[in-house]
Motif scaffolding. Structure first.
Motif: not given
Length: 88
Positions: A10-21
């Motif tokens: 879950r945290l990895t997905e959030r990090v990916d989303k933040f990096q994309n943003e």
């Protein structure tokens, strides 16, 4: 243990989303900065053109006010637009 793996995913997905943003925002900032640079260039160009027009107007005014001998001298030497007042 399964809880930790799930939390990690879950945290990895959030990090990916933040990096994309962050990447999207960086691209947007680059486009905005480019537009600002273009506007600054345009403003500088307009300022230069206005100054050139003022120079031409001062030159024409000096020529119009000058006597025949002064005009003859300026024909040879150039009009001293930035040199100050009309000389006769």
């Amino acid at each position: 243990m399964r809880t930790f793996i799930t939390e990690y995913e879950r945290l990895t997905e959030r990090v990916d989303k933040f990096q994309n943003e962050r990447n999207r925002l960086q691209r947007q900032l680059a486009v905005t900065n480019s537009r600002i640079d273009e506007v600054i260039e345009l403003v500088e160009y307009v300022d230069e053109q206005r100054e050139l027009e003022r120079y031409r107007e001062r030159r024409e005014r000096m020529i119009d006010q000058a006597g025949i001998l002064t005009r003859a001298k300026w024909w040879l030497t150039g009009v001293p637009v930035d040199g100050g007042e009309l000389e006769e």
